[in-house]
Design a protein around this motif. Structure first.
Motif, PDB file in Angstrom:
ATOM      1  N   GLU A 118       0.906  -1.190   0.022  1.00  0.00           N
ATOM      2  CA  GLU A 118       0.144  -0.090   0.043  1.00  0.00           C
ATOM      3  C   GLU A 118       0.312   0.799  -0.074  1.00  0.00           C
ATOM      4  OE1 GLU A 118      -3.184   2.504   3.098  1.00  0.00           O
ATOM      5  OE2 GLU A 118      -3.285   0.136   3.526  1.00  0.00           O
ATOM      6  N   GLN A 160     -10.655  -1.014  -1.523  1.00  0.00           N
ATOM      7  CA  GLN A 160     -10.611  -0.538   0.084  1.00  0.00           C
ATOM      8  C   GLN A 160      -9.820  -0.079   0.115  1.00  0.00           C
ATOM      9  OE1 GLN A 160     -12.230  -4.180   1.717  1.00  0.00           O
ATOM     10  NE2 GLN A 160     -13.178  -2.499   2.788  1.00  0.00           N
ATOM     11  N   GLN A 213      -9.329   3.004  -2.754  1.00  0.00           N
ATOM     12  CA  GLN A 213      -9.504   4.031  -2.611  1.00  0.00           C
ATOM     13  C   GLN A 213      -8.671   4.632  -1.191  1.00  0.00           C
ATOM     14  OE1 GLN A 213     -11.957   5.452  -3.397  1.00  0.00           O
ATOM     15  NE2 GLN A 213     -12.067   3.710  -4.790  1.00  0.00           N
ATOM     16  N   ARG A 214      -7.310   4.433  -0.529  1.00  0.00           N
ATOM     17  CA  ARG A 214      -6.676   4.960   0.612  1.00  0.00           C
ATOM     18  C   ARG A 214      -5.229   5.993  -0.202  1.00  0.00           C
ATOM     19  NH1 ARG A 214      -8.151   0.587   4.364  1.00  0.00           N
ATOM     20  NH2 ARG A 214      -5.594  -0.028   3.819  1.00  0.00           N
ATOM     21  N   ARG A 225      -6.604   9.117  -2.647  1.00  0.00           N
ATOM     22  CA  ARG A 225      -6.130   9.847  -1.126  1.00  0.00           C
ATOM     23  C   ARG A 225      -5.117  10.516  -1.133  1.00  0.00           C
ATOM     24  NH1 ARG A 225     -10.753   7.317   1.538  1.00  0.00           N
ATOM     25  NH2 ARG A 225      -9.276   6.575   2.944  1.00  0.00           N
ATOM     26  N   LEU A 268      -0.071   8.767   4.247  1.00  0.00           N
ATOM     27  CA  LEU A 268      -1.573   8.053   4.476  1.00  0.00           C
ATOM     28  C   LEU A 268      -1.918   8.482   5.352  1.00  0.00           C
ATOM     29  CD1 LEU A 268       0.055   4.638   3.090  1.00  0.00           C
ATOM     30  CD2 LEU A 268      -1.600   5.451   1.938  1.00  0.00           C
TER      31      LEU A 268
END
Length: 509
Positions: free
Chosen positions: A208, A411, A414-415, A418, A484
């Motif tokens: 991530e 999911q 989406q982070r 952003r 994040l």
């Protein structure tokens, strides 16, 4: 009689306008092409001759000289067929000259006069749009590719349709424009989903962070731990391509001949996974007239190198410059070509030749010498250029037997989106949009640490023997972790986590 027709070609990704001069004069029948043509261009003589005859036109039994100007640019490919054929028809008064200067003709001819698609039409259309004032005549199968640009482009099925259009151009209309959103909205996030990966929460977190900041990542673990599957999940959590990125990737794939008539725009981030027997030329590009390699085909996407130590040493070392500069410059006697190489590297490897060094269940059968020799195949300078290093442990039975819903790629994505929006706003006007691309000057400006975080980094720098490059990469990773978390400042926890992803530096020291 002399006729002049415009055509276009690409050398690397750089388009060039070519003037095709056709002279038909008295003398013994002879047909020659000059102007630095390669073999495929010279072979167009037979294709053009036969296509003209089979199209119902007269091929003159006279002396024909075709000059492709400027003569110092290497010409390759069959894309000059159409312009040469039209030039011969114009020089023999089978077609009027008055409209020829308004159009650029590109296309391959089959023996019956049918037009076949050619590579590189998209960068040609973008180039001609900037020049202004000329339309583009191309095979029908290339028409959707060209219609992505505002240029007036015309797609035809055969030589006869082109001839009829050039007699009365005002009777035909440009092809319809295609909206980027028609394709962008159809993105299919195929491939593995993070929800399918059992356990490996630490590795998922590293993935991530890599996606959020555009960082390169290196996964090390025993066979079957899930390294390859994790790497293949990376595209599913990356942000969607912007219109500009999609156009840049499509230009590369257009030159490579990978676009199809029904999909003229690349809408998904590329995922390239070359075999470990790939040569240096295959990896970074090459050839007498340079062609894009894997690092260029992975532009704005992911380059996955599985079993990293198995690649040849010269192939791995050739990645150093693209990883640092994000471009590949290939020099040849007659030309120098620059290809984009703005890719994200994901690499995977076993910890030793047998794969079980440090495994809690299976004993490693390698000697210390074999382990050192295996690890030394990946040089320190190359590892320095990979931001995140993460160990992927063996998956336990309990983790495999879990039935609860794991976090999906959607999911996580989406982070990531952003965090990327924060970076896009931060780097407006810099020419890049993610933390991994920061230079030392940007790191100094945007990576401010609170005092306790600075002390932790100082201690780690001294005890683990970090290089200057590793120091700056830790700051970039910490900046991404803070993004994040939605934090303006880089806190102690952000730096500590970033240091954890450089643990291999300590192992090498």
């Amino acid at each position: 009689m002399l006729a002049k027709v415009f055509s276009c070609t690409t050398v690397g990704l750089e388009p060039y306008l070519i003037e095709v001069e056709v002279d038909v004069s008295s003398g013994l029948p002879h047909f020659d092409i000059v102007g630095l043509p390669d073999l495929s261009v010279k072979e167009s003589k037979e294709r053009v001759r036969t296509a003209i005859k089979n199209g119902g036109y007269i091929f003159p039994p006279r002396r024909i000289i075709v000059n492709l100007a400027p003569a110092d640019i290497k010409k390759e490919g069959p894309g000059f067929d159409l312009s040469i054929a039209v030039g011969i028809l114009a020089a023999t008064k089978q077609l009027p000259l008055r409209h020829l200067r308004s159009y650029v003709l590109v296309g391959e001819l089959s023996l019956d006069g049918t037009l076949r698609p050619v590579p590189g039409v998209l960068p040609m259309a973008l180039f001609l749009q900037k020049l202004g004032g000329k339309g583009l005549i191309i095979p029908q199968d290339n028409s959707r590719e060209a219609s992505l640009t505002p240029l007036n482009s015309y797609g035809f099925r055969n030589l006869h349709e082109v001839q009829r259009f050039l007699v009365k151009p005002e009777t035909s209309l440009p092809i319809n424009r295609i909206s980027f959103h028609e394709f962008i909205g159809q993105q299919d996030l195929s491939g593995p989903d993070l929800a399918e990966v059992k356990g490996q929460n630490t590795a998922k977190r590293a993935l991530e962070i890599a996606a959020a900041g555009g960082h390169n990542i290196f996964l090390v673990g025993s066979p079957g731990s899930g390294k390859s599957m994790l790497a293949r999940c990376l595209p599913s959590i990356l942000p969607p391509l912007t219109e500009q990125e999609a156009l840049e990737v499509s230009e590369v794939y257009s030159v490579g001949g990978f676009l199809t008539p029904d999909r003229p725009l690349v809408t998904q981030r590329p995922f390239r996974s070359p075999h470990h027997t790939t040569s240096a030329s295959g990896m970074i590009g090459g050839g007498p007239v340079p062609k894009p390699g894997e690092v260029t085909l992975a532009t704005h996407g992911v380059l996955f190198l599985d079993e990293l130590p198995e690649y040849r040493r010269d192939v791995l070392e050739s990645l150093r410059q693209p990883l640092e500069d994000h471009v590949v410059t290939l020099s040849r006697v007659h030309l120098t070509t620059t290809f984009p190489a703005r890719f994200q590297l994901a690499a995977a490897a076993n910890p030793c030749p047998c794969g079980y060094f440090g495994d809690p269940l299976k004993e490693c059968t390698c000697t210390p010498y074999q382990v050192d020799k295996y690890r030394s195949k990946v040089s320190g300078p190359l590892l320095d250029r990979i931001d995140i290093h993460i160990e992927v442990p063996r998956v336990t039975f309990q983790e495999l037997d879990q039935h609860g819903a794991a976090e999906s790629s959607v999911q996580v994505r989406q982070r990531v989106i952003r965090a990327r929006k924060i970076q896009i706003q931060r780097f407006q006007g810099y020419g890049f949009s993610c933390n991994a691309m920061m230079g030392n000057k940007e790191v100094k400006k945007y990576c401010h640490l609170v005092l306790p975080a600075k002390k932790i980094l100082q201690q780690a720098f001294q005890s683990m023997g970090f290089s200057a490059r590793a120091y700056h990469r830790i700051l970039r990773i910490a900046r991404t972790i803070a993004d994040l978390a939605g934090s303006e400042q880089i806190e102690t926890a952000h730096v500590a986590e970033a240091i954890h992803y450089r643990s291999f530096d300590g192992n090498r020291s």
